[in-house]
Design a protein around this motif. Structure first.
Motif, PDB file in Angstrom:
ATOM      1  N   PHE A 197      -2.965  -4.611  -2.114  1.00  0.00           N
ATOM      2  CA  PHE A 197      -1.967  -5.206  -2.158  1.00  0.00           C
ATOM      3  C   PHE A 197      -1.796  -6.349  -1.048  1.00  0.00           C
ATOM      4  O   PHE A 197      -1.573  -7.377  -1.122  1.00  0.00           O
ATOM      5  CB  PHE A 197      -0.387  -4.585  -2.495  1.00  0.00           C
ATOM      6  N   GLN A 198      -1.693  -5.544   0.073  1.00  0.00           N
ATOM      7  CA  GLN A 198      -1.755  -6.369   1.503  1.00  0.00           C
ATOM      8  C   GLN A 198      -2.736  -7.576   1.548  1.00  0.00           C
ATOM      9  O   GLN A 198      -2.587  -8.704   1.814  1.00  0.00           O
ATOM     10  CB  GLN A 198      -1.426  -5.490   2.484  1.00  0.00           C
ATOM     11  N   ARG A 199      -3.957  -6.785   1.199  1.00  0.00           N
ATOM     12  CA  ARG A 199      -4.908  -7.810   1.320  1.00  0.00           C
ATOM     13  C   ARG A 199      -5.078  -9.064   0.456  1.00  0.00           C
ATOM     14  O   ARG A 199      -5.169 -10.038   0.804  1.00  0.00           O
ATOM     15  CB  ARG A 199      -6.384  -7.142   1.160  1.00  0.00           C
ATOM     16  N   LYS A 200      -4.620  -8.832  -0.806  1.00  0.00           N
ATOM     17  CA  LYS A 200      -4.482  -9.877  -1.957  1.00  0.00           C
ATOM     18  C   LYS A 200      -3.371 -10.867  -1.532  1.00  0.00           C
ATOM     19  O   LYS A 200      -3.392 -11.931  -1.626  1.00  0.00           O
ATOM     20  CB  LYS A 200      -4.346  -9.220  -3.289  1.00  0.00           C
ATOM     21  N   ALA A 201      -2.304 -10.345  -0.937  1.00  0.00           N
ATOM     22  CA  ALA A 201      -1.260 -11.139  -0.565  1.00  0.00           C
ATOM     23  C   ALA A 201      -1.656 -12.201   0.565  1.00  0.00           C
ATOM     24  O   ALA A 201      -1.313 -13.214   0.549  1.00  0.00           O
ATOM     25  CB  ALA A 201      -0.005 -10.330  -0.116  1.00  0.00           C
ATOM     26  N   SER A 202      -2.340 -11.613   1.568  1.00  0.00           N
ATOM     27  CA  SER A 202      -2.879 -12.386   2.559  1.00  0.00           C
ATOM     28  C   SER A 202      -3.825 -13.458   2.047  1.00  0.00           C
ATOM     29  O   SER A 202      -3.708 -14.729   2.404  1.00  0.00           O
ATOM     30  CB  SER A 202      -3.696 -11.621   3.442  1.00  0.00           C
ATOM     31  N   GLU A 203      -4.699 -13.356   0.937  1.00  0.00           N
ATOM     32  CA  GLU A 203      -5.528 -14.188   0.346  1.00  0.00           C
ATOM     33  C   GLU A 203      -4.542 -15.434  -0.217  1.00  0.00           C
ATOM     34  O   GLU A 203      -5.131 -16.415  -0.174  1.00  0.00           O
ATOM     35  CB  GLU A 203      -6.397 -13.461  -0.663  1.00  0.00           C
ATOM     36  N   TYR A 204      -3.460 -14.922  -0.881  1.00  0.00           N
ATOM     37  CA  TYR A 204      -2.591 -16.065  -1.529  1.00  0.00           C
ATOM     38  C   TYR A 204      -1.952 -16.797  -0.566  1.00  0.00           C
ATOM     39  O   TYR A 204      -1.981 -18.148  -0.539  1.00  0.00           O
ATOM     40  CB  TYR A 204      -1.643 -15.233  -2.567  1.00  0.00           C
ATOM     41  N   ALA A 205      -1.798 -16.264   0.749  1.00  0.00           N
ATOM     42  CA  ALA A 205      -1.057 -16.875   1.634  1.00  0.00           C
ATOM     43  C   ALA A 205      -1.946 -18.154   2.239  1.00  0.00           C
ATOM     44  O   ALA A 205      -1.515 -19.149   2.699  1.00  0.00           O
ATOM     45  CB  ALA A 205      -0.610 -15.774   2.721  1.00  0.00           C
ATOM     46  N   LYS A 206      -3.356 -17.533   2.342  1.00  0.00           N
ATOM     47  CA  LYS A 206      -4.192 -18.408   2.810  1.00  0.00           C
ATOM     48  C   LYS A 206      -4.471 -19.610   1.641  1.00  0.00           C
ATOM     49  O   LYS A 206      -4.875 -20.651   2.022  1.00  0.00           O
ATOM     50  CB  LYS A 206      -5.543 -17.731   3.130  1.00  0.00           C
ATOM     51  N   GLY A 207      -4.540 -19.369   0.593  1.00  0.00           N
ATOM     52  CA  GLY A 207      -4.644 -20.160  -0.527  1.00  0.00           C
ATOM     53  C   GLY A 207      -3.529 -21.263  -0.499  1.00  0.00           C
ATOM     54  O   GLY A 207      -3.990 -22.445  -0.739  1.00  0.00           O
ATOM     55  N   ILE A 208      -2.447 -21.040  -0.172  1.00  0.00           N
ATOM     56  CA  ILE A 208      -1.278 -21.905  -0.143  1.00  0.00           C
ATOM     57  C   ILE A 208      -1.608 -22.771   1.232  1.00  0.00           C
ATOM     58  O   ILE A 208      -1.495 -24.082   1.042  1.00  0.00           O
ATOM     59  CB  ILE A 208       0.028 -20.958   0.272  1.00  0.00           C
TER      60      ILE A 208
END
Length: 517
Positions: A406-417
């Motif tokens: 979950f933390q890894r995917k949330a980081s990916e979405y933060a980078k996507g933003i």
């Protein structure tokens, strides 16, 4: 936009006209923040104000109400003068400003130090502010502790409450003067004990005369006092007499530093070893003369001798009366030791009273402990426990992996933003496309962060269960063949025990054992 204004008075700038008035500092904060909100055409939802609370105090009423309202999404912005007015703890900065507020779609702004969760790159500044505030708290705590220790060593009284029999001197800060009305009772207690009266008997004499105990006396005289935590709080008790008879303040010596704080982050205190107490002789006028004091101390030593051996003391401060919740007192009769409710004996109809022999209570504790051990050691039960432990271990590893995912995917979405923002800046995508990507990415990032938080909570529950199982297993190995209790065992095994009165029908005494495992 709805804004919640939060104000807090700091110790450095308080300037109150009276106890009921808002401080000058609070009024200034309100004016500044209201003006700031009006200029931006924000609607003020509420003004939350804590007066006379430090930035490290987590029990601030308005602060906690603001957090509760924030969780219910009642406003969009939290507005403060500085970040330190909201909190001086870095842990709370991370927990609320950087974690929960974004999840709840709440923006945090502090005017003076330019903290704003909506400004990109502002997070590091907020964290630095939090770290500086944390250092400030620690340094301030050490400075205060040093000042208080120095005052104690100089014989200055620094307590919030004067000991019964004394009052704070209005003309000299830190000095005690005799309160003659209460001092008469103190002298009577010492005299009665020197004449052979027991501590319970003295308490009963005072209660029969309707004399208010120290707490009630201070309340009636409008003096500062500590709120009682139990029933029958107006009665004299055995321990009040016992503590009075051994307190050197009554012979003019200032004895302080009996308790110290666990940490600057909590108000909890821990007892300090007697050899580390700070004692200064002849700091104020004594109530008890030295001859009477020495006589009483000799009598206390003599009375203590019969109770220094045997099983007495193994349940000290562990056994409580089931009816009034007071700690039961040890007594001895015909070479047998008993525990009894003191409240029943210090005043008529104060409590129906609990009573049990130490031997009977010891048998009951051992019997229940053996029963739990037998149940646990049952073959099927043991196999089941092993299976449960293995299951918990598997679940723990699985939950750990989920949190990481979950933390890894949330980081990916933060980078996507960040990436879509750059794409919009470069003209690769349109404004409407950016908004669509941004909203979707933010929503998914928040969902993942919430899932990670929930999974961490589940992981904590699993780990607590595993620790509990380990604790039981250790107790079984250690107390498998137990036949006798000692003080060390009761401290380790038992939180407290509630004891009732023997039933005339069943002849049984109700006992509730609250274990530490």
């Amino acid at each position: 936009m709805k804004v919640a204004i939060y104000c807090r008075l700091s110790e450095e700038d308080k300037n109150k006209q009276s106890e009921t008035d808002d401080s000058e500092s609070i009024q200034n904060q309100k004016s500044m923040l209201i003006q700031y909100a009006i200029e931006r055409q924000w609607s003020i939802y509420n003004i939350y104000s804590d007066d006379d609370y430090t930035g490290a105090d987590r029990s601030r009423p308005a602060f906690n109400q603001l957090l509760a309202d924030a969780e219910k999404r009642k406003f969009d912005i939290v507005l403060c003068k500085t970040q330190s007015r909201f909190t001086r703890e870095l842990e709370l900065v991370e927990k609320y400003i950087h974690h929960f507020f974004p999840l709840w779609h709440i923006r945090f702004i502090s005017i003076v130090d330019n903290a704003d969760t909506e400004i990109k790159g502002n997070k590091k500044a907020r964290q630095i502010n939090g770290l500086i505030n944390e250092w400030y708290l620690e340094d301030m705590s050490e400075n205060i502790k040093s000042v208080l220790t120095n005052k104690r060593k100089n014989g200055v009284h620094i307590g919030a409450f004067a000991l019964y029999g004394y009052q704070k001197d209005p003309n000299q800060k830190g000095h005690l003067i005799i309160d003659e009305e209460a001092a008469q009772i103190v002298r009577e207690v010492f005299t009665l004990f020197s004449q052979g009266y027991g501590k319970t008997a003295i308490a009963r004499i005072l209660n029969d005369r309707g004399m208010p105990n120290p707490t009630e006396y201070k309340r009636l005289k409008n003096l500062r006092y500590q709120q009682p935590k139990t029933k029958n709080s107006t009665l004299w008790k055995y321990f009040a007499i016992s503590n009075m008879l051994t307190n050197e303040i009554y012979i003019g010596n200032m004895v302080q530093g009996k308790y110290g704080s666990i940490s600057y982050k909590t108000k909890e205190n821990k007892p300090i070893p007697k050899e580390q107490w700070i004692k200064v002789s002849c700091t104020h006028e004594p109530i008890i003369d030295r001859e009477l004091w020495d006589n009483v101390q000799e009598l206390i030593k003599e009375k203590a001798k019969p109770f220094s051996v045997g099983t007495i003391g193994i349940f000290a401060k562990k056994a409580k009366c089931m009816y009034c919740d007071y700690v039961m007192r040890s007594t001895k009769s015909h070479d047998r030791y008993y525990l009894k409710c003191e409240t029943k004996h210090v005043a008529n109809e104060a409590c129906i009273g609990s009573f049990i022999s130490v031997a009977e209570l010891e048998r009951a504790v051992i019997a229940e402990l053996k029963s739990m051990i037998t149940e646990y050691l049952d073959k099927d039960e043991l196999e089941q426990q092993v299976s449960i432990t293995n299951n918990l271990n598997e679940k723990r590893e699985k939950l750990k992996a989920e949190v990481t995912t979950f933390q890894r995917k949330a980081s990916e979405y933060a980078k996507g933003i960040q990436d879509v923002y750059l794409d919009k800046s470069k003209g690769i995508i349109t404004e409407s496309e950016f908004l669509q990507f941004y909203q979707n990415f933010c929503k998914e990032k928040e969902r993942l962060e919430m899932q990670a938080s929930k999974t961490r909570d589940k992981l904590e529950i699993i780990e607590r269960k595993m620790q509990s199982a380990d604790s039981r297993r250790q107790i079984i190995e250690e107390y498998l063949d137990i036949t006798k209790l000692n003080r060390e065992m009761t401290v380790k095994l038992i939180d407290f025990i509630r004891v009732g009165k023997r039933s005339p029908e069943t002849k049984q005494i109700p006992i509730e054992i609250h274990w530490n495992f």
